[in-house]
Motif scaffolding. Structure first.
Motif, PDB file in Angstrom:
ATOM      1  N   PHE A  89       2.752   6.977   3.326  1.00 40.61           N
ATOM      2  CA  PHE A  89       2.124   6.161   4.366  1.00 40.61           C
ATOM      3  C   PHE A  89       2.056   6.906   5.699  1.00 40.61           C
ATOM      4  N   LEU A  90       3.046   7.731   5.986  1.00 41.52           N
ATOM      5  CA  LEU A  90       2.961   8.564   7.198  1.00 41.52           C
ATOM      6  C   LEU A  90       1.797   9.545   7.090  1.00 41.52           C
ATOM      7  N   TRP A  91       1.587  10.079   5.894  1.00 42.15           N
ATOM      8  CA  TRP A  91       0.462  11.005   5.687  1.00 42.15           C
ATOM      9  C   TRP A  91      -0.866  10.285   5.921  1.00 42.15           C
ATOM     10  N   VAL A  92      -0.968   9.064   5.421  1.00 39.13           N
ATOM     11  CA  VAL A  92      -2.186   8.270   5.634  1.00 39.13           C
ATOM     12  C   VAL A  92      -2.403   8.045   7.130  1.00 39.13           C
ATOM     13  N   LEU A  93      -1.337   7.681   7.836  1.00 37.47           N
ATOM     14  CA  LEU A  93      -1.458   7.482   9.283  1.00 37.47           C
ATOM     15  C   LEU A  93      -1.874   8.775   9.986  1.00 37.47           C
ATOM     16  N   GLY A  94      -1.330   9.899   9.536  1.00 35.15           N
ATOM     17  CA  GLY A  94      -1.729  11.190  10.103  1.00 35.15           C
ATOM     18  C   GLY A  94      -3.201  11.481   9.866  1.00 35.15           C
ATOM     19  N   CYS A  95      -3.666  11.173   8.664  1.00 40.75           N
ATOM     20  CA  CYS A  95      -5.092  11.359   8.362  1.00 40.75           C
ATOM     21  C   CYS A  95      -5.960  10.480   9.263  1.00 40.75           C
ATOM     22  N   LEU A  96      -5.535   9.245   9.434  1.00 42.93           N
ATOM     23  CA  LEU A  96      -6.300   8.343  10.303  1.00 42.93           C
ATOM     24  C   LEU A  96      -6.290   8.839  11.744  1.00 42.93           C
ATOM     25  N   ALA A  97      -5.162   9.366  12.190  1.00 40.61           N
ATOM     26  CA  ALA A  97      -5.088   9.915  13.551  1.00 40.61           C
ATOM     27  C   ALA A  97      -6.049  11.094  13.704  1.00 40.61           C
ATOM     28  N   LEU A  98      -6.143  11.930  12.668  1.00 39.37           N
ATOM     29  CA  LEU A  98      -7.083  13.053  12.732  1.00 39.37           C
ATOM     30  C   LEU A  98      -8.525  12.563  12.771  1.00 39.37           C
ATOM     31  N   ALA A 115     -10.575  11.865   4.751  1.00 35.07           N
ATOM     32  CA  ALA A 115     -10.683  10.492   4.251  1.00 35.07           C
ATOM     33  C   ALA A 115     -10.277  10.396   2.784  1.00 35.07           C
ATOM     34  N   ILE A 116     -10.677  11.369   1.991  1.00 38.68           N
ATOM     35  CA  ILE A 116     -10.303  11.378   0.572  1.00 38.68           C
ATOM     36  C   ILE A 116      -8.795  11.505   0.433  1.00 38.68           C
ATOM     37  N   GLN A 117      -8.182  12.354   1.264  1.00 45.51           N
ATOM     38  CA  GLN A 117      -6.720  12.466   1.230  1.00 45.51           C
ATOM     39  C   GLN A 117      -6.075  11.136   1.589  1.00 45.51           C
ATOM     40  N   ALA A 118      -6.566  10.483   2.631  1.00 45.84           N
ATOM     41  CA  ALA A 118      -5.980   9.211   3.064  1.00 45.84           C
ATOM     42  C   ALA A 118      -6.060   8.162   1.957  1.00 45.84           C
ATOM     43  N   VAL A 119      -7.209   8.037   1.337  1.00 44.24           N
ATOM     44  CA  VAL A 119      -7.390   7.035   0.283  1.00 44.24           C
ATOM     45  C   VAL A 119      -6.527   7.369  -0.931  1.00 44.24           C
ATOM     46  N   THR A 120      -6.544   8.619  -1.354  1.00 46.06           N
ATOM     47  CA  THR A 120      -5.777   9.032  -2.527  1.00 46.06           C
ATOM     48  C   THR A 120      -4.283   8.847  -2.308  1.00 46.06           C
ATOM     49  N   VAL A 121      -3.791   9.304  -1.172  1.00 46.71           N
ATOM     50  CA  VAL A 121      -2.360   9.203  -0.880  1.00 46.71           C
ATOM     51  C   VAL A 121      -1.949   7.736  -0.726  1.00 46.71           C
ATOM     52  N   GLY A 122      -2.790   6.929  -0.108  1.00 49.44           N
ATOM     53  CA  GLY A 122      -2.498   5.505   0.002  1.00 49.44           C
ATOM     54  C   GLY A 122      -2.441   4.832  -1.365  1.00 49.44           C
ATOM     55  N   LEU A 123      -3.363   5.194  -2.233  1.00 51.37           N
ATOM     56  CA  LEU A 123      -3.368   4.648  -3.586  1.00 51.37           C
ATOM     57  C   LEU A 123      -2.109   5.073  -4.348  1.00 51.37           C
ATOM     58  N   LEU A 124      -1.726   6.330  -4.212  1.00 47.93           N
ATOM     59  CA  LEU A 124      -0.509   6.800  -4.884  1.00 47.93           C
ATOM     60  C   LEU A 124       0.727   6.064  -4.373  1.00 47.93           C
ATOM     61  N   ALA A 125       0.788   5.813  -3.083  1.00 44.85           N
ATOM     62  CA  ALA A 125       1.918   5.052  -2.529  1.00 44.85           C
ATOM     63  C   ALA A 125       1.938   3.647  -3.124  1.00 44.85           C
ATOM     64  N   GLU A 126       0.785   3.036  -3.225  1.00 49.28           N
ATOM     65  CA  GLU A 126       0.699   1.699  -3.815  1.00 49.28           C
ATOM     66  C   GLU A 126       1.152   1.707  -5.274  1.00 49.28           C
ATOM     67  N   LEU A 127       0.714   2.700  -6.031  1.00 50.64           N
ATOM     68  CA  LEU A 127       1.122   2.800  -7.434  1.00 50.64           C
ATOM     69  C   LEU A 127       2.624   3.042  -7.560  1.00 50.64           C
ATOM     70  N   GLN A 128       3.189   3.825  -6.649  1.00 51.94           N
ATOM     71  CA  GLN A 128       4.634   4.034  -6.667  1.00 51.94           C
ATOM     72  C   GLN A 128       5.360   2.723  -6.392  1.00 51.94           C
ATOM     73  N   TRP A 129       4.860   1.950  -5.458  1.00 53.55           N
ATOM     74  CA  TRP A 129       5.451   0.655  -5.139  1.00 53.55           C
ATOM     75  C   TRP A 129       5.375  -0.275  -6.355  1.00 53.55           C
ATOM     76  N   VAL A 130       4.217  -0.325  -7.015  1.00 55.45           N
ATOM     77  CA  VAL A 130       4.065  -1.139  -8.224  1.00 55.45           C
ATOM     78  C   VAL A 130       5.052  -0.661  -9.291  1.00 55.45           C
ATOM     79  N   GLY A 131       5.168   0.646  -9.453  1.00 52.92           N
ATOM     80  CA  GLY A 131       6.096   1.192 -10.432  1.00 52.92           C
ATOM     81  C   GLY A 131       7.540   0.814 -10.137  1.00 52.92           C
ATOM     82  N   LEU A 132       7.925   0.841  -8.881  1.00 51.80           N
ATOM     83  CA  LEU A 132       9.278   0.428  -8.504  1.00 51.80           C
ATOM     84  C   LEU A 132       9.504  -1.048  -8.817  1.00 51.80           C
ATOM     85  N   ARG A 133       8.538  -1.877  -8.499  1.00 52.75           N
ATOM     86  CA  ARG A 133       8.664  -3.316  -8.789  1.00 52.75           C
ATOM     87  C   ARG A 133       8.805  -3.560 -10.278  1.00 52.75           C
TER      88      ARG A 133
END
Length: 141
Positions: A89-98, A115-133
C-alpha cells in the motif's frame, strides 16, 4: 461456473496465500530486473529519473527477498504478511504521488508504467489480505 464461484474455489485452497506470495515475488523480480538492467533506456522512454528507477529496482529486490523468506516457511507468518501488505500500500501511495505530484514529469508511457504498477501492487495487496483471512478461517477448524 461463474467468475465469483471460480474465485471462491481458488481462494479456498490451503495454498492460496503462498501462491499469491510467489506471484508477488515473480512480478516484483521481473519489474526490479527490468528497472535495473534497462534503467538508462527506461529513463528516456518513461520520463523518469534513472536514479529513481535504479533505487526503486533495488528496493523491489529487497521486498522480493522478504517474500521469498516468508513464502518458504512451513507456516506463513501472518505478521510478516501484514508487513508486505503495508509495504504494497505504501508503494501504491508512492505511485499516486508520482502521478499526481510535480516531482517528476513522466511521459505518457511513464504514466502508464506507474499506473500499472499501482493497480497491480494494490491488487496483490488485496489478494494477500484475502489469503490471510482465508488462512485464519481455516486454522479455526
Amino acid at each position: 461456473m461463474s467468475a465469483v464461484a471460480s474465485f471462491s474455489s481458488l481462494t479456498a485452497s490451503p495454498n492460496f496465500l503462498r501462491r499469491v506470495l510467489w506471484l508477488d515475488a515473480a512480478t516484483g523480480a521481473a519489474t526490479g530486473a527490468l528497472q535495473l538492467l534497462l534503467a538508462g533506456f527506461l529513463a528516456g522512454l518513461l520520463g523518469l529519473p534513472e536514479t529513481l528507477l535504479v533505487v526503486s529496482g533495488w528496493a523491489i529486490f529487497g521486498y522480493v527477498a522478504l517474500i521469498g523468506f516468508i513464502a518458504t516457511r512451513q507456516f506463513v507468518p501472518a505478521p510478516l504478511v501484514w508487513l508486505l501488505i503495508g509495504a504494497n500500500f505504501l508503494w501504491v501511495l508512492g505511485c499516486l504521488a508520482l502521478l499526481l505530484g510535480d516531482w517528476v514529469m513522466p511521459t505518457l508511457a511513464g504514466k502508464a508504467f506507474i499506473a500499472i504498477q499501482a493497480v497491480t501492487v494494490g491488487l496483490l495487496a488485496e489478494l494477500q489480505w484475502v489469503g490471510l483471512r482465508k488462512a485464519a478461517a481455516q486454522s479455526r477448524w
